[in-house]
Enzyme design. Structure first.
Site, PDB file in Angstrom:
ATOM      1  N   ASP A 190       0.658  -1.185   0.111  1.00 51.54           N
ATOM      2  CA  ASP A 190       0.124  -0.164  -0.053  1.00 51.54           C
ATOM      3  C   ASP A 190       0.863   1.294   0.147  1.00 51.54           C
ATOM      4  O   ASP A 190       1.934   1.073   0.573  1.00 51.54           O
ATOM      5  CB  ASP A 190      -1.085  -0.144   1.234  1.00 51.54           C
ATOM      6  CG  ASP A 190      -2.235   0.709   0.905  1.00 51.54           C
ATOM      7  OD1 ASP A 190      -2.029   2.029   1.189  1.00 51.54           O
ATOM      8  OD2 ASP A 190      -3.367   0.364   0.812  1.00 51.54           O
ATOM      9  N   ASP A 246       4.596   2.123  -3.681  1.00 51.45           N
ATOM     10  CA  ASP A 246       3.620   3.098  -4.993  1.00 51.45           C
ATOM     11  C   ASP A 246       3.716   1.901  -5.983  1.00 51.45           C
ATOM     12  O   ASP A 246       4.789   1.842  -6.651  1.00 51.45           O
ATOM     13  CB  ASP A 246       4.308   4.137  -5.264  1.00 51.45           C
ATOM     14  CG  ASP A 246       3.852   4.888  -6.168  1.00 51.45           C
ATOM     15  OD1 ASP A 246       2.704   4.393  -7.058  1.00 51.45           O
ATOM     16  OD2 ASP A 246       4.321   5.948  -6.594  1.00 51.45           O
ATOM     17  N   ASN A 294      -6.179  -5.422  -5.829  1.00 55.83           N
ATOM     18  CA  ASN A 294      -7.104  -4.884  -5.330  1.00 55.83           C
ATOM     19  C   ASN A 294      -7.146  -3.192  -5.425  1.00 55.83           C
ATOM     20  O   ASN A 294      -7.989  -2.427  -5.466  1.00 55.83           O
ATOM     21  CB  ASN A 294      -7.244  -5.178  -3.571  1.00 55.83           C
ATOM     22  CG  ASN A 294      -8.241  -4.069  -3.227  1.00 55.83           C
ATOM     23  OD1 ASN A 294      -9.312  -4.019  -3.604  1.00 55.83           O
ATOM     24  ND2 ASN A 294      -7.629  -3.353  -2.362  1.00 55.83           N
ATOM     25  N   TYR A 352     -12.366   5.825 -14.781  1.00 56.05           N
ATOM     26  CA  TYR A 352     -12.366   4.500 -13.922  1.00 56.05           C
ATOM     27  C   TYR A 352     -13.043   3.403 -14.661  1.00 56.05           C
ATOM     28  O   TYR A 352     -12.538   2.396 -14.606  1.00 56.05           O
ATOM     29  CB  TYR A 352     -13.268   4.930 -12.856  1.00 56.05           C
ATOM     30  CG  TYR A 352     -13.568   3.701 -11.671  1.00 56.05           C
ATOM     31  CD1 TYR A 352     -12.465   3.436 -10.805  1.00 56.05           C
ATOM     32  CD2 TYR A 352     -14.784   3.061 -11.711  1.00 56.05           C
ATOM     33  CE1 TYR A 352     -12.620   2.442  -9.965  1.00 56.05           C
ATOM     34  CE2 TYR A 352     -15.073   1.940 -10.724  1.00 56.05           C
ATOM     35  CZ  TYR A 352     -13.980   1.808 -10.054  1.00 56.05           C
ATOM     36  OH  TYR A 352     -13.978   0.607  -9.180  1.00 56.05           O
ATOM     37  N   LYS A 405     -10.993  -0.117 -15.584  1.00 52.63           N
ATOM     38  CA  LYS A 405     -11.569  -1.219 -14.906  1.00 52.63           C
ATOM     39  C   LYS A 405     -11.757  -2.377 -16.036  1.00 52.63           C
ATOM     40  O   LYS A 405     -11.888  -3.372 -16.014  1.00 52.63           O
ATOM     41  CB  LYS A 405     -12.749  -1.076 -13.919  1.00 52.63           C
ATOM     42  CG  LYS A 405     -12.254  -0.550 -12.432  1.00 52.63           C
ATOM     43  CD  LYS A 405     -11.484  -1.530 -11.746  1.00 52.63           C
ATOM     44  CE  LYS A 405     -11.032  -1.025 -10.288  1.00 52.63           C
ATOM     45  NZ  LYS A 405     -10.491  -1.979  -9.499  1.00 52.63           N
ATOM     46  N   VAL A 407     -19.874  -0.654  -1.891  1.00 53.45           N
ATOM     47  CA  VAL A 407     -19.156  -1.042  -0.701  1.00 53.45           C
ATOM     48  C   VAL A 407     -18.672   0.120   0.144  1.00 53.45           C
ATOM     49  O   VAL A 407     -17.951   0.888  -0.223  1.00 53.45           O
ATOM     50  CB  VAL A 407     -18.023  -2.008  -1.111  1.00 53.45           C
ATOM     51  CG1 VAL A 407     -17.320  -2.584   0.196  1.00 53.45           C
ATOM     52  CG2 VAL A 407     -18.370  -3.129  -2.076  1.00 53.45           C
ATOM     53  N   THR A 420     -15.391   1.763   3.484  1.00 52.17           N
ATOM     54  CA  THR A 420     -14.117   2.111   3.048  1.00 52.17           C
ATOM     55  C   THR A 420     -13.841   3.656   3.333  1.00 52.17           C
ATOM     56  O   THR A 420     -14.773   4.211   3.748  1.00 52.17           O
ATOM     57  CB  THR A 420     -13.866   1.810   1.626  1.00 52.17           C
ATOM     58  OG1 THR A 420     -14.395   2.733   0.816  1.00 52.17           O
ATOM     59  CG2 THR A 420     -14.246   0.429   1.293  1.00 52.17           C
TER      60      THR A 420
END
Length: 657
Positions: A440, A460, A487, A554, A558, A587, A590
């Site tokens: 992360d 990174d 992820n 985005y 994806k 979701v 987060t």
């Protein structure tokens, strides 16, 4: 060696058992005395039973407890009267002994008493301490070990020739102590095993232990055998991940189960592995018989795994044929590997097991090199070590067995692991027994979990150099890679195409697409060597089948990642690697979804927050853990024959359906 007794700290413990806890922890803080559950302590206390009768109880360290962290519940209370009666028997098998200890414990919730409980009982002192001091073992594991112990201690200790732990040792100690103990006796040395001290108070017993070990340390110093130097060696190769993963695959294939292989290439490990006498000194055996169960009798020197296994089977056949009871062959895979180029590896079924092996062998190196300086290292005979490794109690554990967690011995890497779905994936994989590496950009990843099975790396993912370094670190830490959870990603603010800047588009593509291409490419040679086949799970998005306005960058990134996953499934199937995608939606637990953001979005659609969270066909809230659990299951046997699949995790979306 210095006493760590502190009056202020000791004052927090007001009774005999409390002080036993305190000094046990003091011993446990020094890994040169006790290591990973080694050693044991006890106190004898007279107390009333439920009938109002006074009886003497031995509170002895329970099996499975570590002295460094022990508390009152870690001591098993056993009736002294029965222990002393057992000590007078002519014969008692170790399984029978454990049964007697267990059935004469006065608290049904207590742990199983130490197998040395009878030995503690027969020593006529209130407090008894026992450690496997590295210093003592160094002195006794030499050609003139007995003479040196006499020279160091004179009549202040009773000396017990090596006897395997258990009933026979307790009976032998009782007889010898009765004959040899005198007014100056403050301890007992078990050759090739460890040292006991005792006293009327917790402090006296503890400080006698410190004083006895300190005398041995001073002796080694006087003999120029305390410090040692190793010749300089070349640095380890900077890139070994492919070679290390291939070796782990070979180890795991031989054993029929995945292994964690933890490498350390520090200067000491590499210098010891390259030592001109390593073939002689390392092939004698471990520093104490207690270690043989964890480390096996001998390390593998070099990389000839098949040769090691053949030699181990010959060792078993030679000694099992003359054993009193039938023995079941243990897994012959080496637990320690010494390689002059790569350093030292610790092998275990779990990351915790491997960490214990590593710590034990680091201490073993010190013991061996100091003993060499003192005149030559000499371990116990192969027969003695076999008897300990194939001890009846250990064989009983093997027969009892038990199913290990699903991913025991396997290694997973999760990107974007510091929060949200990534963090939940780490937890789901850890719960199934995997060793997990989390990447992360948030530096908090390094402290996400404090356990041997987790390694957090600040990274990174758009920096190819950092990604490759992270993979190298992961393989050196655990041996290879079995599972990869892609992820990490970014969801930029909503922007229509006519207002979408090129820089923003490129940033989203670098994170959501390009970084994953690099990681897949670099992980492929590692996943090929996964003992149970490599597995990849891509965390996609509902926007792949059902994009929305204002999310061009985005949605496109994806969708491209999803297409990349499909091509990967086609190309890697022949390597036994499967890759599947999950498409979560809404979701909200987060970091992105704060209470204010949630409230604003719900208000935008004229809904309550609860209604907004459950705005799907099933009217359920989808949480990070829901996605993570399915991601983990996709790496398991239920999906063993599935690749290239796409599965929504969204409670049912009418646009997707």
């Amino acid at each position: 060696m210095k006493s760590l007794w502190n009056e202020h700290d000791a004052a927090q413990f007001t009774d005999d058992l409390g002080l036993r806890v305190y000094t046990s922890r003091l011993l446990g803080r020094d890994s040169s005395l006790v290591l990973h559950g080694g050693g044991n302590t006890s106190v004898k206390i007279t107390q009333k039973n439920i009938l109002g009768e006074e009886e003497e109880i031995l509170y002895v360290k329970g099996s499975g407890w570590d002295l460094e962290t022990i508390d009152r519940a870690g001591f098993a209370p056993v009736r002294m009267k029965h222990l002393l009666a057992l000590a007078h028997l002519e014969r008692l098998s170790d399984p029978e002994m454990v049964n007697e200890l267990r059935t004469n414990t006065i608290d049904a919730a207590a742990p199983t008493p130490s197998v040395e409980a009878i030995l503690h009982a027969v020593l006529p002192h209130k407090y008894v301490d026992h450690t496997h001091s590295d210093t003592l073992v160094t002195v006794t594991n030499t050609e003139r070990g007995l003479e040196r112990i006499k020279e160091i201690y004179g009549d202040s200790v009773v000396i017990i020739p090596y006897v395997m732990p258990g009933f026979d040792l307790a009976r032998d100690c009782a007889l010898r102590f009765a004959l040899d103990a005198g007014p100056n006796t403050i301890g007992m040395v078990l050759l090739n095993h460890g040292i006991f001290s005792f006293g009327a108070t917790a402090r006296e017993s503890y400080e006698r232990m410190i004083a006895l070990v300190d005398r041995a340390e001073r002796y080694l110093q006087s003999q120029n055998a305390w410090t040692f130097s190793l010749p300089p060696v070349k640095p380890a190769p900077p890139s070994l991940r492919r070679e290390l993963a291939a070796l782990r695959a070979q180890l795991s294939q031989q054993a029929g189960t995945p292994f964690i292989v933890s490498w350390q290439d520090d200067e000491k490990s590499r210098a010891y592995a390259a030592h001109p006498e390593t073939a002689r000194i390392a092939q004698q055996g471990p520093a104490t018989p207690d270690h043989v169960i964890r480390t096996k009798r001998l390390p593998l020197i070099g990389r000839d795994i098949d040769g090691y296994v053949r030699a181990y089977r010959d060792y078993f056949d030679a000694h099992a044929a003359t054993a009193r009871e039938p023995k079941t062959l243990l897994d012959p895979t080496p637990r320690v590997i010494l390689d002059k180029e790569w350093g030292m590896a610790a092998v275990g079924h779990t990351a915790k097991d491997a960490a214990i092996v590593r710590d034990i062998y680091n201490h073993t190196i010190d013991v061996i090199l100091r003993a060499e300086a003192l005149g030559g290292y000499r371990a116990l005979s192969a027969r003695d070590l076999f008897d300990m490794e194939y001890w009846d109690l250990e064989q009983a554990k093997l027969r009892k067995g038990g199913k290990p967690p699903l991913f025991t011995g396997e290694v997973a890497l999760v990107t974007g692991a510091a929060s949200g779905i990534g963090k939940a994936c780490v937890e789901s994989l850890l719960a199934r027994g995997a060793a997990v590496v989390g990447l992360d950009i948030d530096t908090a990843i390094a402290s996400l979990h404090n356990k041997a099975a987790f390694r957090g790396i600040h990274c990174d993912i758009t920096d190819e150099t950092q990604l490759i370094a992270a993979l190298e670190t992961a393989v050196r830490a655990y041996g290879g890679l079995d599972m990869l959870i892609l992820n990490a990603g970014v969801f930029p603010p909503g922007r229509r195409i006519e207002a979408l800047a090129t820089a923003e588009w490129q940033r989203v593509m670098r994170i959501n697409l390009d970084a994953n291409l690099v990681l897949l490419r670099e992980a492929h040679p590692l996943l090929k060597h996964a003992p149970r086949g490599g597995r990849v799970v891509v965390i996609g998005s509902k926007n792949v089948p059902a994009p929305g306005p204002g999310a061009a960058a985005y949605s496109a990134s994806k969708a491209a990642l999803n297409q990349l996953a499909r091509v990967t499934a086609l190309e890697w199937g022949g390597d036994g690697i499967r890759i599947n995608s999950l498409h979560p939606n809404a979701v909200f637990d987060t970091g992105l979804w704060t209470e204010d953001v949630l409230a604003a979005r719900a208000a935008h659609y004229g809904m309550s927050v609860e209604h907004y969270k459950t705005n799907n066909v099933l009217k359920v809230e989808v949480r990070s853990r829901d996605v993570a659990e399915l991601a983990a299951e996709m790496c398991g046997p239920l999906f063993a024959k599935t690749t290239g699949a796409q599965l929504p995790v969204d409670g049912g979306n009418d646009r997707v359906i």
